[in-house]
Design a protein around this motif. Structure first.
Motif, PDB file in Angstrom:
ATOM      1  N   SER A  80      96.688  89.970  43.485  1.00 44.40           N
ATOM      2  CA  SER A  80      96.474  90.607  42.194  1.00 44.40           C
ATOM      3  C   SER A  80      95.229  91.481  42.265  1.00 44.40           C
ATOM      4  CB  SER A  80      96.297  89.547  41.107  1.00 44.40           C
ATOM      5  OG  SER A  80      95.068  88.854  41.300  1.00 44.40           O
ATOM      6  N   GLU A  81      95.084  92.373  41.280  1.00 43.81           N
ATOM      7  CA  GLU A  81      93.939  93.278  41.285  1.00 43.81           C
ATOM      8  C   GLU A  81      92.617  92.517  41.211  1.00 43.81           C
ATOM      9  OE1 GLU A  81      93.178  96.968  38.478  1.00 43.81           O
ATOM     10  OE2 GLU A  81      94.902  97.265  39.816  1.00 43.81           O
ATOM     11  N   ARG A  82      92.556  91.483  40.360  1.00 45.12           N
ATOM     12  CA  ARG A  82      91.330  90.695  40.240  1.00 45.12           C
ATOM     13  C   ARG A  82      91.024  89.964  41.547  1.00 45.12           C
ATOM     14  NH1 ARG A  82      89.346  89.932  34.948  1.00 45.12           N
ATOM     15  NH2 ARG A  82      90.022  91.731  33.740  1.00 45.12           N
ATOM     16  N   LEU A  83      92.065  89.498  42.224  1.00 44.54           N
ATOM     17  CA  LEU A  83      91.854  88.811  43.497  1.00 44.54           C
ATOM     18  C   LEU A  83      91.370  89.788  44.559  1.00 44.54           C
ATOM     19  CD1 LEU A  83      92.050  85.915  44.453  1.00 44.54           C
ATOM     20  CD2 LEU A  83      94.394  86.355  45.204  1.00 44.54           C
ATOM     21  N   ARG A  84      91.850  91.023  44.509  1.00 46.36           N
ATOM     22  CA  ARG A  84      91.367  92.046  45.444  1.00 46.36           C
ATOM     23  C   ARG A  84      89.870  92.290  45.246  1.00 46.36           C
ATOM     24  NH1 ARG A  84      96.413  96.410  45.855  1.00 46.36           N
ATOM     25  NH2 ARG A  84      98.016  94.805  45.811  1.00 46.36           N
ATOM     26  N   LEU A  85      89.447  92.311  43.988  1.00 45.33           N
ATOM     27  CA  LEU A  85      88.006  92.468  43.717  1.00 45.33           C
ATOM     28  C   LEU A  85      87.218  91.353  44.397  1.00 45.33           C
ATOM     29  CD1 LEU A  85      87.905  93.262  39.867  1.00 45.33           C
ATOM     30  CD2 LEU A  85      88.007  94.887  41.756  1.00 45.33           C
ATOM     31  N   ARG A  86      87.684  90.129  44.244  1.00 42.77           N
ATOM     32  CA  ARG A  86      86.958  88.986  44.800  1.00 42.77           C
ATOM     33  C   ARG A  86      86.943  89.022  46.320  1.00 42.77           C
ATOM     34  NH1 ARG A  86      88.966  83.057  43.246  1.00 42.77           N
ATOM     35  NH2 ARG A  86      90.121  83.196  45.197  1.00 42.77           N
ATOM     36  N   ASN A  93      79.909  91.430  51.147  1.00 45.04           N
ATOM     37  CA  ASN A  93      78.602  90.785  50.934  1.00 45.04           C
ATOM     38  C   ASN A  93      78.123  89.997  52.144  1.00 45.04           C
ATOM     39  OD1 ASN A  93      78.276  91.839  48.404  1.00 45.04           O
ATOM     40  ND2 ASN A  93      78.530  89.916  47.288  1.00 45.04           N
ATOM     41  N   ARG A  94      78.973  89.830  53.147  1.00 43.74           N
ATOM     42  CA  ARG A  94      78.536  89.148  54.369  1.00 43.74           C
ATOM     43  C   ARG A  94      77.650  90.037  55.235  1.00 43.74           C
ATOM     44  NH1 ARG A  94      84.054  87.022  57.089  1.00 43.74           N
ATOM     45  NH2 ARG A  94      84.056  89.246  57.559  1.00 43.74           N
ATOM     46  N   VAL A  95      77.702  91.343  55.003  1.00 45.03           N
ATOM     47  CA  VAL A  95      76.887  92.272  55.797  1.00 45.03           C
ATOM     48  C   VAL A  95      75.412  92.063  55.445  1.00 45.03           C
ATOM     49  CG1 VAL A  95      76.422  94.713  56.277  1.00 45.03           C
ATOM     50  CG2 VAL A  95      78.784  93.940  55.873  1.00 45.03           C
ATOM     51  N   PRO A  96      74.519  92.034  56.434  1.00 41.70           N
ATOM     52  CA  PRO A  96      73.096  91.835  56.142  1.00 41.70           C
ATOM     53  C   PRO A  96      72.500  92.977  55.316  1.00 41.70           C
ATOM     54  CG  PRO A  96      73.560  91.398  58.455  1.00 41.70           C
ATOM     55  CD  PRO A  96      74.795  92.026  57.890  1.00 41.70           C
ATOM     56  N   PHE A  97      71.621  92.622  54.383  1.00 45.49           N
ATOM     57  CA  PHE A  97      70.893  93.626  53.616  1.00 45.49           C
ATOM     58  C   PHE A  97      69.723  94.134  54.466  1.00 45.49           C
ATOM     59  CE2 PHE A  97      67.427  95.061  50.996  1.00 45.49           C
ATOM     60  CZ  PHE A  97      68.045  95.850  50.036  1.00 45.49           C
ATOM     61  N   VAL A  98      69.623  95.459  54.593  1.00 39.34           N
ATOM     62  CA  VAL A  98      68.516  96.080  55.330  1.00 39.34           C
ATOM     63  C   VAL A  98      68.107  97.347  54.576  1.00 39.34           C
ATOM     64  CG1 VAL A  98      67.664  96.853  57.568  1.00 39.34           C
ATOM     65  CG2 VAL A  98      69.655  95.343  57.476  1.00 39.34           C
ATOM     66  N   ASP A 175      78.326  92.900  42.868  1.00 38.39           N
ATOM     67  CA  ASP A 175      76.915  93.038  43.212  1.00 38.39           C
ATOM     68  C   ASP A 175      76.652  92.356  44.553  1.00 38.39           C
ATOM     69  OD1 ASP A 175      74.139  93.169  43.207  1.00 38.39           O
ATOM     70  OD2 ASP A 175      73.886  92.208  41.260  1.00 38.39           O
ATOM     71  N   ASN A 176      75.859  92.987  45.405  1.00 43.38           N
ATOM     72  CA  ASN A 176      75.539  92.354  46.688  1.00 43.38           C
ATOM     73  C   ASN A 176      74.581  91.174  46.528  1.00 43.38           C
ATOM     74  OD1 ASN A 176      73.520  94.724  46.301  1.00 43.38           O
ATOM     75  ND2 ASN A 176      72.516  93.490  47.886  1.00 43.38           N
ATOM     76  N   LEU A 177      73.989  91.012  45.336  1.00 48.50           N
ATOM     77  CA  LEU A 177      73.076  89.895  45.110  1.00 48.50           C
ATOM     78  C   LEU A 177      73.808  88.581  44.875  1.00 48.50           C
ATOM     79  CD1 LEU A 177      70.469  91.604  42.738  1.00 48.50           C
ATOM     80  CD2 LEU A 177      70.299  91.256  45.221  1.00 48.50           C
ATOM     81  N   THR A 178      75.113  88.645  44.583  1.00 50.70           N
ATOM     82  CA  THR A 178      75.884  87.435  44.311  1.00 50.70           C
ATOM     83  C   THR A 178      77.361  87.665  44.598  1.00 50.70           C
ATOM     84  OG1 THR A 178      76.566  85.881  42.567  1.00 50.70           O
ATOM     85  CG2 THR A 178      76.082  88.123  41.874  1.00 50.70           C
ATOM     86  N   ASN A 179      78.053  86.617  45.012  1.00 53.91           N
ATOM     87  CA  ASN A 179      79.500  86.699  45.206  1.00 53.91           C
ATOM     88  C   ASN A 179      80.258  86.524  43.897  1.00 53.91           C
ATOM     89  OD1 ASN A 179      79.515  87.208  47.972  1.00 53.91           O
ATOM     90  ND2 ASN A 179      79.528  85.036  48.515  1.00 53.91           N
ATOM     91  N   ALA A 180      79.571  86.071  42.856  1.00 57.02           N
ATOM     92  CA  ALA A 180      80.213  85.885  41.556  1.00 57.02           C
ATOM     93  C   ALA A 180      80.428  87.248  40.896  1.00 57.02           C
ATOM     94  CB  ALA A 180      79.355  84.999  40.670  1.00 57.02           C
TER      95      ALA A 180
END
Length: 235
Positions: A80-86, A93-98, A175-180
């Motif tokens: 579903s579209e919402r599942l694609r977002l998640r 978000n697994r990529v390191p922040f630099v 947001d990259n600050l949270t998976n929620a």
């Protein structure tokens, strides 16, 4: 054998074999919009030439990361579209922040999604941009997605997120600050400033209604990003 050990053991011929196979794995670009214009379905984002280039620039692990990205998109067809977002939010978000200065040697740089994944790093703009184009490639309508600049109150600094806007529903924040993925109204830590996509720019002030002020992004950084993406796919 785990994936990281495999990366270390891969020979140059193994990388070449992966690149050769990539042509069969790169059909996900159908329907992707760049600057409001649909790409033809015969133009893959991950061409063998691009994979070769990214491998040369960022090492053998770049090919694995890009092919994993491609696999993610291939697995979204029945979601579903919402599942694609998640799925997309959690994957990227697994990529390191630099920070840009450390990663690119520049004060500000907007990486293409391929550069972001291949180099395995980026800042908040890179996360949001990669999510935007990945979701478009996963056939989420482009007019539901916007990049948004906000003031991150807890960080006390400008920040970029991706908005998902569905008519009649509260906008959702990726947001990259949270998976929620939360409704914008529940993100008291973010103060909206403006949002944009290829079709326009909107002012988003907390104390006034949203207002569209341009029919294009108005951003030179955006135009440069789009041009580099076009070069990557050989357009």
């Amino acid at each position: 054998m785990n994936r990281f050990l495999l990366q270390r053991l891969m020979s140059r011929s193994a990388v070449a074999a992966l690149v050769a196979r990539a042509a069969l794995l790169c059909t996900f670009a159908c329907g992707l919009l760049v600057a409001g214009r649909a790409l033809p379905s015969s133009s893959p984002l991950l061409s063998p030439a691009l994979l070769e280039q990214m491998s040369a620039r960022y090492g053998k692990g770049a090919v694995w990361r890009l092919l994993e990205w491609n696999k993610l998109l291939g697995n979204q067809q029945s979601a579903s579209e919402r599942l694609r977002l998640r799925h997309v939010n959690q994957f990227l978000n697994r990529v390191p922040f630099v920070e840009d200065a450390e990663h690119w040697g520049l004060a500000d740089y907007w990486a293409t999604p391929a550069e972001f994944l291949a180099s395995n790093g980026g800042d908040c703009e890179d996360f949001a941009i990669a999510k935007l184009f990945t979701l478009q490639a996963a056939e989420v309508p482009a007019d539901r997605l916007r990049l948004m600049y906000v003031n991150a109150r807890l960080l006390n600094q400008p920040h970029m997120v991706l908005l998902y806007i569905e008519e009649g529903q509260a906008p959702l924040v990726l947001d990259n600050l949270t998976n929620a993925i939360q409704p914008a109204g529940e993100r008291a830590d973010l103060e909206p400033v403006y949002s944009f996509n290829s079709s326009g720019l909107w002012l988003n002030r907390p104390d006034s209604p949203e207002r569209k002020v341009r029919d294009h992004s108005g951003s030179l950084m955006w135009e440069d990003l789009v041009e580099r993406m076009r070069r990557e796919i050989g357009e």
